[in-house]
Design a protein around this motif. Structure first.
Motif, mmCIF file in Angstrom:
data_model
loop_
_atom_site.group_PDB
_atom_site.id
_atom_site.type_symbol
_atom_site.label_atom_id
_atom_site.label_comp_id
_atom_site.label_asym_id
_atom_site.label_seq_id
_atom_site.Cartn_x
_atom_site.Cartn_y
_atom_site.Cartn_z
ATOM 1 N N ILE A 45 0.833 -1.201 0.000
ATOM 2 C CA ILE A 45 0.000 0.000 0.000
ATOM 3 C C ILE A 45 0.867 1.250 0.000
ATOM 4 O O ILE A 45 1.787 1.381 0.809
ATOM 5 C CB ILE A 45 -0.929 0.024 1.232
ATOM 6 N N ALA A 46 0.547 2.175 -0.902
ATOM 7 C CA ALA A 46 1.183 3.494 -0.899
ATOM 8 C C ALA A 46 0.215 4.491 -0.285
ATOM 9 O O ALA A 46 -0.938 4.596 -0.723
ATOM 10 C CB ALA A 46 1.559 3.918 -2.307
ATOM 11 N N SER B 11 0.375 -2.175 -5.032
ATOM 12 C CA SER B 11 -0.807 -2.634 -5.748
ATOM 13 C C SER B 11 -2.081 -2.043 -5.157
ATOM 14 O O SER B 11 -3.194 -2.444 -5.518
ATOM 15 C CB SER B 11 -0.884 -4.163 -5.713
ATOM 16 N N LYS B 12 -1.911 -1.095 -4.231
ATOM 17 C CA LYS B 12 -3.049 -0.390 -3.650
ATOM 18 C C LYS B 12 -2.594 1.007 -3.258
ATOM 19 O O LYS B 12 -1.506 1.177 -2.706
ATOM 20 C CB LYS B 12 -3.592 -1.151 -2.432
ATOM 21 N N ILE B 13 -3.427 1.994 -3.560
ATOM 22 C CA ILE B 13 -3.126 3.388 -3.236
ATOM 23 C C ILE B 13 -4.186 3.907 -2.273
ATOM 24 O O ILE B 13 -5.384 3.718 -2.505
ATOM 25 C CB ILE B 13 -3.114 4.276 -4.498
ATOM 26 N N VAL B 14 -3.748 4.538 -1.189
ATOM 27 C CA VAL B 14 -4.665 5.235 -0.284
ATOM 28 C C VAL B 14 -4.275 6.706 -0.302
ATOM 29 O O VAL B 14 -3.170 7.070 0.097
ATOM 30 C CB VAL B 14 -4.594 4.674 1.151
ATOM 31 N N GLU B 15 -5.195 7.536 -0.784
ATOM 32 C CA GLU B 15 -4.922 8.967 -0.897
ATOM 33 C C GLU B 15 -5.684 9.736 0.177
ATOM 34 O O GLU B 15 -6.898 9.547 0.345
ATOM 35 C CB GLU B 15 -5.334 9.492 -2.273
ATOM 36 N N ILE B 16 -4.978 10.584 0.914
ATOM 37 C CA ILE B 16 -5.621 11.504 1.850
ATOM 38 C C ILE B 16 -5.771 12.847 1.144
ATOM 39 O O ILE B 16 -4.776 13.465 0.751
ATOM 40 C CB ILE B 16 -4.826 11.665 3.154
ATOM 41 N N ASP B 17 -7.006 13.276 0.957
ATOM 42 C CA ASP B 17 -7.290 14.519 0.238
ATOM 43 C C ASP B 17 -8.589 15.094 0.778
ATOM 44 O O ASP B 17 -9.556 14.353 0.995
ATOM 45 C CB ASP B 17 -7.399 14.230 -1.260
ATOM 46 N N ALA C 132 -9.878 9.831 3.299
ATOM 47 C CA ALA C 132 -9.035 8.876 2.583
ATOM 48 C C ALA C 132 -9.866 8.119 1.556
ATOM 49 O O ALA C 132 -10.999 7.713 1.829
ATOM 50 C CB ALA C 132 -8.397 7.894 3.561
ATOM 51 N N THR C 133 -9.274 7.945 0.374
ATOM 52 C CA THR C 133 -9.912 7.171 -0.694
ATOM 53 C C THR C 133 -8.942 6.087 -1.146
ATOM 54 O O THR C 133 -7.761 6.357 -1.351
ATOM 55 C CB THR C 133 -10.271 8.069 -1.888
ATOM 56 N N SER C 134 -9.441 4.864 -1.294
ATOM 57 C CA SER C 134 -8.592 3.733 -1.682
ATOM 58 C C SER C 134 -8.790 3.391 -3.156
ATOM 59 O O SER C 134 -9.906 3.454 -3.685
ATOM 60 C CB SER C 134 -8.919 2.499 -0.829
ATOM 61 N N TYR C 135 -7.687 3.031 -3.813
ATOM 62 C CA TYR C 135 -7.701 2.602 -5.210
ATOM 63 C C TYR C 135 -6.952 1.270 -5.297
ATOM 64 O O TYR C 135 -5.788 1.190 -4.894
ATOM 65 C CB TYR C 135 -7.014 3.635 -6.104
ATOM 66 N N ASN C 136 -7.599 0.245 -5.823
ATOM 67 C CA ASN C 136 -6.961 -1.066 -5.953
ATOM 68 C C ASN C 136 -6.190 -1.143 -7.264
ATOM 69 O O ASN C 136 -6.734 -1.513 -8.302
ATOM 70 C CB ASN C 136 -8.003 -2.180 -5.868
ATOM 71 N N ASN D 38 -1.893 0.071 -9.044
ATOM 72 C CA ASN D 38 -0.650 0.804 -8.812
ATOM 73 C C ASN D 38 -0.860 2.307 -9.035
ATOM 74 O O ASN D 38 -1.994 2.766 -9.226
ATOM 75 C CB ASN D 38 0.485 0.250 -9.681
ATOM 76 N N TYR D 39 0.238 3.055 -9.048
ATOM 77 C CA TYR D 39 0.107 4.510 -9.130
ATOM 78 C C TYR D 39 -0.453 4.948 -10.480
ATOM 79 O O TYR D 39 -1.252 5.890 -10.559
ATOM 80 C CB TYR D 39 1.470 5.161 -8.882
ATOM 81 N N THR D 40 -0.062 4.267 -11.544
ATOM 82 C CA THR D 40 -0.588 4.596 -12.873
ATOM 83 C C THR D 40 -2.094 4.394 -12.914
ATOM 84 O O THR D 40 -2.837 5.236 -13.443
ATOM 85 C CB THR D 40 0.090 3.727 -13.948
ATOM 86 N N PHE D 41 -2.569 3.278 -12.333
ATOM 87 C CA PHE D 41 -4.012 3.017 -12.272
ATOM 88 C C PHE D 41 -4.709 4.111 -11.461
ATOM 89 O O PHE D 41 -5.789 4.574 -11.836
ATOM 90 C CB PHE D 41 -4.258 1.651 -11.643
ATOM 91 N N TYR D 42 -4.092 4.499 -10.347
ATOM 92 C CA TYR D 42 -4.663 5.561 -9.516
ATOM 93 C C TYR D 42 -4.840 6.850 -10.315
ATOM 94 O O TYR D 42 -5.901 7.493 -10.245
ATOM 95 C CB TYR D 42 -3.767 5.803 -8.305
ATOM 96 N N LEU D 43 -3.814 7.234 -11.086
ATOM 97 C CA LEU D 43 -3.910 8.453 -11.887
ATOM 98 C C LEU D 43 -5.042 8.363 -12.902
ATOM 99 O O LEU D 43 -5.784 9.335 -13.115
ATOM 100 C CB LEU D 43 -2.584 8.711 -12.604
ATOM 101 N N GLU D 44 -5.184 7.192 -13.512
ATOM 102 C CA GLU D 44 -6.259 6.994 -14.493
ATOM 103 C C GLU D 44 -7.626 7.113 -13.832
ATOM 104 O O GLU D 44 -8.533 7.769 -14.361
ATOM 105 C CB GLU D 44 -6.105 5.631 -15.169
ATOM 106 N N GLN D 45 -7.765 6.469 -12.662
ATOM 107 C CA GLN D 45 -9.037 6.508 -11.946
ATOM 108 C C GLN D 45 -9.344 7.909 -11.417
ATOM 109 O O GLN D 45 -10.503 8.345 -11.423
ATOM 110 C CB GLN D 45 -9.019 5.502 -10.796
ATOM 111 N N LYS D 46 -8.307 8.598 -10.985
ATOM 112 C CA LYS D 46 -8.479 9.965 -10.487
ATOM 113 C C LYS D 46 -8.965 10.877 -11.611
ATOM 114 O O LYS D 46 -9.875 11.694 -11.422
ATOM 115 C CB LYS D 46 -7.142 10.458 -9.934
#
Length: 282
Positions: free
Chosen positions: A32-33, A225-231, A235-239, A241-249
């Motif tokens: 988890i990042a 393989s999992k991103i947790v962003e505090i914003d 906190a919002t979780s994305y299952n 990697n970071y590239t997937f997180y950017l796409e989902q964001k």
């Protein structure tokens, strides 16, 4: 059952609310990042997981048997120790058990059929086998060399090393400790490219879970393989990697923008209709 369960955690500093709702779990072998802008509370959350800081709402539960290792120079117990002495501390329990086995063997020479001694011997031998009792010296040599140290460094006091070298020593000892959860805060600082690449390979094969805070997007992409962003204090979780997180964001932003534009169009239509009704009524 999750190793760590973070449920609706809230944190305040005076009248300032750092975050309102932070919820996610850490399972075995999770990668988890934890990301977010500076000041969003990433390090504060880590301190709360480590029980170094109180929470102001919600709960953080660590399951029984979970060991947590946090990368900091606090991993080093004594700067007067030599490099090798400090590394040996990761195996102090198995070394102690090996000494007990030697004592049992001496007793068995005079009493070879003693069932109690034989049972003890079997129990301790299993422990030694499962805790690197037969190869810990090799593991120390390997870890020290992978971080760029040589055997000439073994007898040097840790106080004689630079700050960057102390960070490497702390990380190498932490990896030898093999906690079930590794918490790493900016683990690529002070490292050269070759060491970073080796660290990536090692962490990919690590048997425990990893919670990582880093601004190194490539490192996150490789490891996590999992991103947790505090914003915005949540906190919002994305299952992924970071590239997937950017796409989902980006997709989420586009959806929110489309929703906003649609709402604005509806508001304009309502205004027009209200205007027409007012003209008719007048």
């Amino acid at each position: 059952m999750a190793m760590v369960e973070i449920n609706k955690v809230k944190k305040e500093f005076g009248e300032e609310l750092l975050f309102i709702v932070v919820s996610f779990s850490i399972e075995k072998k999770d990668r988890i990042a934890l990301i977010g802008n500076n000041g969003t509370g990433k390090t504060t959350l880590i301190k709360m997981i480590l029980k170094q800081m109180e929470i102001d709402g919600g709960s953080i539960n660590v399951s029984n048997g979970t060991t947590i290792g946090y990368l900091s120079q606090g991993v080093i117990t004594n700067l007067d120790h030599t490099l090798y002495q400090e590394m040996l501390l990761s195996f102090k329990e198995v070394i102690r058990i090996k000494e007990k086995v030697n004592d049992i063997l001496k007793k068995l020479e005079n009493d070879p059929l003693n069932e109690e001694l034989l049972n003890e011997y079997e129990k301790y031998e299993n422990y030694i086998s499962n805790n690197h009792g037969d190869d810990y010296e090799y593991l120390i040599d390997l870890m020290i060399s992978l971080f760029g140290f040589t055997k000439d460094d073994y007898d040097k006091p840790i106080s004689s090393f630079s700050g960057g070298e102390k960070s490497k020593i702390a990380f190498s000892k932490l990896l030898l400790d093999s906690p079930s959860l590794l918490i790493l805060d900016e683990p690529t600082n002070h490292l050269d490219v070759n060491t970073i690449e080796w660290r990536e390979d090692y962490l990919l094969d690590y048997q425990g879970a990893i919670l990582l805070v880093s601004h190194d997007r490539f490192f996150i992409d490789c490891i996590c393989s999992k991103i947790v962003e505090i914003d915005n204090k949540v906190a919002t979780s994305y299952n992924g990697n970071y590239t997937f997180y950017l796409e989902q964001k980006a997709l989420h932003y586009e959806q929110m923008l489309a929703k906003y534009n649609h709402e604005q169009e509806q508001i304009e239509e309502i205004k027009i209709r209200l205007g027409e009704i007012q003209k008719i009524s007048s």
